[in-house]
Design a protein around this motif. Sequence first.
Motif, mmCIF file in Angstrom:
data_model
loop_
_atom_site.group_PDB
_atom_site.id
_atom_site.type_symbol
_atom_site.label_atom_id
_atom_site.label_comp_id
_atom_site.label_asym_id
_atom_site.label_seq_id
_atom_site.Cartn_x
_atom_site.Cartn_y
_atom_site.Cartn_z
ATOM 1 N N LEU A 64 -10.909 6.100 3.551
ATOM 2 C CA LEU A 64 -11.730 6.960 2.702
ATOM 3 C C LEU A 64 -11.700 6.509 1.242
ATOM 4 C CD1 LEU A 64 -10.762 10.469 4.164
ATOM 5 C CD2 LEU A 64 -12.997 9.374 4.312
ATOM 6 N N VAL A 65 -10.483 6.290 0.730
ATOM 7 C CA VAL A 65 -10.349 5.933 -0.684
ATOM 8 C C VAL A 65 -10.840 4.506 -0.929
ATOM 9 C CG1 VAL A 65 -8.747 5.680 -2.605
ATOM 10 C CG2 VAL A 65 -8.451 7.539 -0.981
ATOM 11 N N GLY A 66 -10.544 3.601 0.006
ATOM 12 C CA GLY A 66 -11.017 2.225 -0.140
ATOM 13 C C GLY A 66 -12.528 2.162 -0.218
ATOM 14 N N ALA A 67 -13.217 2.938 0.623
ATOM 15 C CA ALA A 67 -14.678 2.970 0.597
ATOM 16 C C ALA A 67 -15.188 3.560 -0.708
ATOM 17 C CB ALA A 67 -15.200 3.774 1.784
ATOM 18 N N ALA A 68 -14.533 4.651 -1.157
ATOM 19 C CA ALA A 68 -14.961 5.295 -2.400
ATOM 20 C C ALA A 68 -14.771 4.370 -3.597
ATOM 21 C CB ALA A 68 -14.188 6.596 -2.605
ATOM 22 N N VAL A 69 -13.602 3.751 -3.680
ATOM 23 C CA VAL A 69 -13.310 2.859 -4.806
ATOM 24 C C VAL A 69 -14.214 1.630 -4.779
ATOM 25 C CG1 VAL A 69 -11.541 1.349 -5.809
ATOM 26 C CG2 VAL A 69 -10.936 3.640 -5.070
ATOM 27 N N ALA A 70 -14.533 1.146 -3.588
ATOM 28 C CA ALA A 70 -15.361 -0.049 -3.467
ATOM 29 C C ALA A 70 -16.727 0.140 -4.115
ATOM 30 C CB ALA A 70 -15.534 -0.416 -1.994
ATOM 31 N N GLY A 115 -7.630 -5.049 -5.082
ATOM 32 C CA GLY A 115 -8.219 -5.771 -3.961
ATOM 33 C C GLY A 115 -9.678 -6.077 -4.187
ATOM 34 N N ALA A 116 -10.415 -5.073 -4.675
ATOM 35 C CA ALA A 116 -11.828 -5.290 -4.970
ATOM 36 C C ALA A 116 -11.996 -6.311 -6.098
ATOM 37 C CB ALA A 116 -12.486 -3.967 -5.355
ATOM 38 N N PHE A 152 -11.320 -5.650 1.228
ATOM 39 C CA PHE A 152 -10.190 -5.963 0.352
ATOM 40 C C PHE A 152 -9.660 -4.698 -0.323
ATOM 41 C CE2 PHE A 152 -10.913 -10.301 1.145
ATOM 42 C CZ PHE A 152 -9.879 -11.039 0.587
ATOM 43 N N ALA A 153 -10.562 -3.821 -0.737
ATOM 44 C CA ALA A 153 -10.132 -2.560 -1.331
ATOM 45 C C ALA A 153 -9.321 -1.753 -0.327
ATOM 46 C CB ALA A 153 -11.355 -1.757 -1.796
ATOM 47 N N PHE A 154 -9.763 -1.736 0.914
ATOM 48 C CA PHE A 154 -9.050 -1.006 1.970
ATOM 49 C C PHE A 154 -7.654 -1.580 2.197
ATOM 50 C CE2 PHE A 154 -7.995 -1.129 6.559
ATOM 51 C CZ PHE A 154 -7.692 0.209 6.732
ATOM 52 N N ILE A 155 -7.561 -2.896 2.317
ATOM 53 C CA ILE A 155 -6.274 -3.536 2.612
ATOM 54 C C ILE A 155 -5.269 -3.302 1.492
ATOM 55 C CG2 ILE A 155 -5.136 -5.768 2.904
ATOM 56 C CD1 ILE A 155 -7.682 -6.729 4.352
ATOM 57 N N PHE A 156 -5.692 -3.494 0.251
ATOM 58 C CA PHE A 156 -4.763 -3.326 -0.875
ATOM 59 C C PHE A 156 -4.436 -1.851 -1.105
ATOM 60 C CE2 PHE A 156 -5.677 -7.686 -1.485
ATOM 61 C CZ PHE A 156 -4.705 -8.210 -2.336
ATOM 62 N N GLY A 157 -5.406 -0.972 -0.872
ATOM 63 C CA GLY A 157 -5.123 0.454 -0.980
ATOM 64 C C GLY A 157 -4.105 0.895 0.052
ATOM 65 N N GLY A 162 -1.865 -1.045 1.454
ATOM 66 C CA GLY A 162 -0.583 -1.632 1.070
ATOM 67 C C GLY A 162 0.131 -0.798 0.025
ATOM 68 N N ALA A 163 -0.620 -0.324 -0.990
ATOM 69 C CA ALA A 163 -0.019 0.519 -2.026
ATOM 70 C C ALA A 163 0.529 1.810 -1.424
ATOM 71 C CB ALA A 163 -1.061 0.834 -3.106
ATOM 72 N N THR A 164 -0.230 2.392 -0.487
ATOM 73 C CA THR A 164 0.214 3.642 0.151
ATOM 74 C C THR A 164 1.492 3.434 0.943
ATOM 75 O OG1 THR A 164 -2.116 4.217 0.386
ATOM 76 C CG2 THR A 164 -0.546 5.571 1.582
ATOM 77 N N LEU A 165 1.557 2.348 1.688
ATOM 78 C CA LEU A 165 2.738 2.078 2.511
ATOM 79 C C LEU A 165 3.976 1.848 1.652
ATOM 80 C CD1 LEU A 165 1.195 -0.242 5.274
ATOM 81 C CD2 LEU A 165 1.918 2.141 5.515
ATOM 82 N N VAL A 166 3.797 1.176 0.516
ATOM 83 C CA VAL A 166 4.928 0.947 -0.393
ATOM 84 C C VAL A 166 5.470 2.276 -0.917
ATOM 85 C CG1 VAL A 166 5.572 0.044 -2.668
ATOM 86 C CG2 VAL A 166 4.261 -1.382 -1.085
ATOM 87 N N VAL A 167 4.565 3.119 -1.394
ATOM 88 C CA VAL A 167 4.989 4.415 -1.937
ATOM 89 C C VAL A 167 5.619 5.279 -0.851
ATOM 90 C CG1 VAL A 167 4.184 6.541 -3.025
ATOM 91 C CG2 VAL A 167 3.310 4.341 -3.805
ATOM 92 N N TYR A 168 4.999 5.303 0.324
ATOM 93 C CA TYR A 168 5.514 6.115 1.432
ATOM 94 C C TYR A 168 6.920 5.664 1.830
ATOM 95 C CZ TYR A 168 6.038 7.864 6.213
ATOM 96 O OH TYR A 168 6.515 8.456 7.350
ATOM 97 N N GLY A 169 7.109 4.351 1.940
ATOM 98 C CA GLY A 169 8.408 3.826 2.344
ATOM 99 C C GLY A 169 9.498 4.107 1.328
ATOM 100 N N MET A 170 9.156 4.005 0.040
ATOM 101 C CA MET A 170 10.168 4.165 -1.010
ATOM 102 C C MET A 170 10.445 5.619 -1.371
ATOM 103 S SD MET A 170 9.408 0.973 -3.581
ATOM 104 C CE MET A 170 10.954 1.307 -4.447
ATOM 105 N N SER A 171 9.550 6.534 -0.967
ATOM 106 C CA SER A 171 9.750 7.938 -1.340
ATOM 107 C C SER A 171 10.482 8.730 -0.262
ATOM 108 C CB SER A 171 8.395 8.609 -1.610
ATOM 109 O OG SER A 171 7.603 8.636 -0.435
ATOM 110 N N ARG A 172 10.850 8.065 0.839
ATOM 111 C CA ARG A 172 11.553 8.761 1.921
ATOM 112 C C ARG A 172 13.059 8.527 1.835
ATOM 113 N NH1 ARG A 172 9.255 11.024 6.018
ATOM 114 N NH2 ARG A 172 10.893 10.489 7.490
ATOM 115 N N ALA A 173 13.799 9.589 2.067
ATOM 116 C CA ALA A 173 15.262 9.505 2.117
ATOM 117 C C ALA A 173 15.767 10.568 3.074
ATOM 118 C CB ALA A 173 15.867 9.706 0.727
#
Length: 354
Positions: free
Chosen positions: A264-270, A119-120, A139-144, A146-157
């Motif tokens: 937190l991570v978006g700000a740090a990575v930015a 995103g950055a 942008f870093a926040f939004i894409f970060g 998005g990545a979290t939501l993808v992993v969270y959604g796919m790792s649940r069963a």
Amino acid sequence: MTTSHRTASRHAAKTTILFSALGIALIASVLISAGTGQLGIPPQEVLGSLLHRIGIDWLPMPSHPAGDQTLWAIRFPRVAMAALVGAGLAVSGLLMQAIFGNPLAEPGVIGISSGAAVGAGLAIVFGLTIFGEWTTAVFAFIFGLGATLVVYGMSRAEGKTEVVTLVLTGVAVNAMGGAGIALLTFLGDTQSREQIVFWQLGSLAGSRWSQVLIIAPIIAVGLIAAYIAARKLDLLSLGERNARHLGVNVELLRIVMIFVVALLVGAAVAFAGIIAFVGLVIPHLMRMLLGPAHLPLVTASALGGALLLTLADLAARTLVPMADMPIGMLTALVGGPFFFWLLRRTRKRSGGWG
């Protein structure tokens, strides 16, 4: 005094000792780090400069004519950024482990850092200024996120978060993030490429007070949110079903905490690029020392993360003479072996993955 009271008092004493040790070590590392460089300044003169700014003249000022200016223009902003980014990454790792319910969750491992960097990178390469000076961070926040939501959604069963699926999905997201960064590097001009390389390696070089003033309130908001949610995270650690019976809205809690982690991570990575494994190593070590209660863990993780990254930045500036090593490389050298050990430990405890 009953056994439970004695146990509680011992735990309180242990917590106080750990907090004090981490606080003293952090202060010492800040003074040493700020005084280390081509222009060496003794710790008492560094502390004297700090105290002088608040009207206390107990200790000597830097003896070198350029010492005070060097501290306040270059050294202190960088040290402050290291402490803030370290605290933010460590607390974000603690929250990830709490909401996913396993010790392997970490922003870098599950792809949020690489997603935020993409995103950055988009904002850098295409010169986007939609949100003014905040565009890169947003942008870093939004894409970060998005990545979290993808992993969270796919790792649940079946209502559970699977450790193996979490790690494997994180690997896939990191690979996609790496491909995105490579494409942006190809498309960008020379200046953009240099900035993207900065994201991949992680660095605190060139930190300014203006950046500190942006990231400090973001980290503060994240820490406050973590403190407020600590009791509910304790209940969640008992299991989703038990937490629901005790009045916790589990999905809402997870979604809110995911937003906090992305912030937190978006700000740090930015501002610092990809710095891996801080959010894995520190919370796990603190949990081993303090136990599972999240309220003291938030404080301990914040202090431990700030200390680790302050020391890592000091090492990055001093290990190679006249050079500034990538700080993300150093944290990966520490975190990589720790992650291998943690994988083996988790596998043995669960009796294998199958």
